[in-house]
Motif scaffolding. Structure first.
Motif, PDB file in Angstrom:
ATOM      1  N   ARG A  27      10.460   7.020  -4.018  1.00 19.76           N
ATOM      2  CA  ARG A  27       9.312   7.448  -3.218  1.00 19.76           C
ATOM      3  C   ARG A  27       8.022   7.072  -3.945  1.00 19.76           C
ATOM      4  O   ARG A  27       7.913   7.215  -5.157  1.00 19.76           O
ATOM      5  CB  ARG A  27       9.362   8.953  -2.994  1.00 19.76           C
ATOM      6  N   ASN A  29       3.762   7.613  -3.319  1.00 19.16           N
ATOM      7  CA  ASN A  29       2.719   8.254  -2.535  1.00 19.16           C
ATOM      8  C   ASN A  29       1.355   7.888  -3.091  1.00 19.16           C
ATOM      9  O   ASN A  29       1.174   7.741  -4.310  1.00 19.16           O
ATOM     10  CB  ASN A  29       2.855   9.783  -2.565  1.00 19.16           C
ATOM     11  N   ASN A  38       2.527   6.723   2.192  1.00 13.96           N
ATOM     12  CA  ASN A  38       3.726   6.987   1.412  1.00 13.96           C
ATOM     13  C   ASN A  38       4.851   6.089   1.900  1.00 13.96           C
ATOM     14  O   ASN A  38       4.943   5.774   3.090  1.00 13.96           O
ATOM     15  CB  ASN A  38       4.138   8.471   1.476  1.00 13.96           C
ATOM     16  N   GLU A  40       9.179   5.537   1.322  1.00 17.41           N
ATOM     17  CA  GLU A  40      10.357   6.222   0.798  1.00 17.41           C
ATOM     18  C   GLU A  40      11.619   5.514   1.257  1.00 17.41           C
ATOM     19  O   GLU A  40      11.712   5.038   2.387  1.00 17.41           O
ATOM     20  CB  GLU A  40      10.376   7.676   1.282  1.00 17.41           C
TER      21      GLU A  40
END
Length: 297
Positions: A27, A29, A38, A40
């Motif tokens: 992930r 961000n 973001n 992921e």
């Protein structure tokens, strides 16, 4: 690495040898005043055993990306405007076959009297039981604080889901809700919520009422109590459901919770849940209690 118990392996036809699986989550961000995003990705292999129940599904690969632009108008009516876009997908980890792909764009506006206006459009392709559903939907919602103790909201949507029992795409939905709340001396909070949902499909109409009454009391900085009564009334008019879904379902629920906070990250919970239900005229009831300890190592 783990293995199924011999009794379970024989009963369900599973191998009795060791099982080794893997899972990962990546992930990234970025949060800013005007631009945030973001990204992921995660995957859980087929032979990953999740006996503790933290993962409900394995053998999948998921990916998502979302970006948001925030504007700050300088006026008394609108405080923030958020414009966003997102992409997401789910694939079979072995065959790489797409199971769900979706993209959406939307805008959310916050303003005076704690008002919120939200609108979005979503395109989704879903594979279920060998069939593919293409869903083009949208949603429009608005909520505002009519009085200091009363909040009112409405939600309208179209074509955002699939009826997995009838294998058809759902049509328009409409929902409205209201909330009344009182706060006494910052320790006692009483609130009442009512929500109405109406669903129109190609050959059926469904409707539901949900009412809840809750009381929260903060006795001390560590000790708190909460009690919630909830009434659910569901009606289905489509006889094609057969025995899968009742025509009328009425349910009264009561939830009681006592919480004692040990420190900022640890707490002890003691509670209970009970319900009285009538399904197509047949009554039933259930009761349960629980004890939970939450702490941070």
């Amino acid at each position: 690495s783990t293995r199924y118990p011999e009794e379970i392996a024989q009963k369900y036809g599973r191998g009795s040898g060791p099982l080794t699986g893997y899972g990962y989550l990546l992930r990234f961000n970025r949060s800013g005043t005007t631009w945030s995003y973001n990204i992921e990705t995660r995957e859980y292999s087929d032979n990953l055993v999740t006996g503790m129940g933290f993962l409900q599904r394995v053998g999948i690969r998921l990916g998502s990306a979302r970006t948001t632009w925030t504007f700050w108008p300088e006026n008394d009516l609108v405080s923030t405007v958020n414009v966003y876009g997102s992409l997401s997908g789910t694939w079979d980890s072995q065959t790489a076959e797409a199971m769900n792909l979706s993209t959406s764009v939307g805008v959310s506006i916050s303003g005076t009297r704690q008002s919120t206006l939200h609108a979005n459009i979503q395109q989704e392709r879903e594979r279920f039981d060998g069939r593919i559903f293409d869903l083009l939907g949208g949603e429009l919602s608005f909520s505002t604080l009519v009085f200091p103790w009363y909040r009112l909201g409405i939600n309208l949507g179209r074509g955002r889901a699939v009826d997995y029992r009838l294998y058809e795409r759902m049509g328009e939905t409409a929902a409205g809700w209201s909330q009344v709340f009182f706060l006494f001396d910052r320790r006692l909070r009483l609130s009442q919520n009512s929500r109405f949902l109406r669903l129109f499909q190609s050959a059926t109409a469904q409707r539901a009422w949900i009412h809840s009454l809750s009381a929260e009391f903060q006795a001390t900085n560590r000790l708190a109590f909460r009690n919630i009564f909830q009434w659910r009334d569901f009606r289905w008019k489509d006889l094609r459901y057969g025995d899968l879904v009742p025509g009328i379902s009425e349910r009264l629920e009561n939830q009681i919770l006592v919480r004692y906070r040990i420190n900022y990250a640890s707490a002890v919970y003691l509670g209970g849940f009970g319900s009285l239900q009538r399904t197509d005229g047949a009554p039933s009831q259930s009761w349960q209690a629980f004890f939970k300890i939450s702490f941070l190592l």
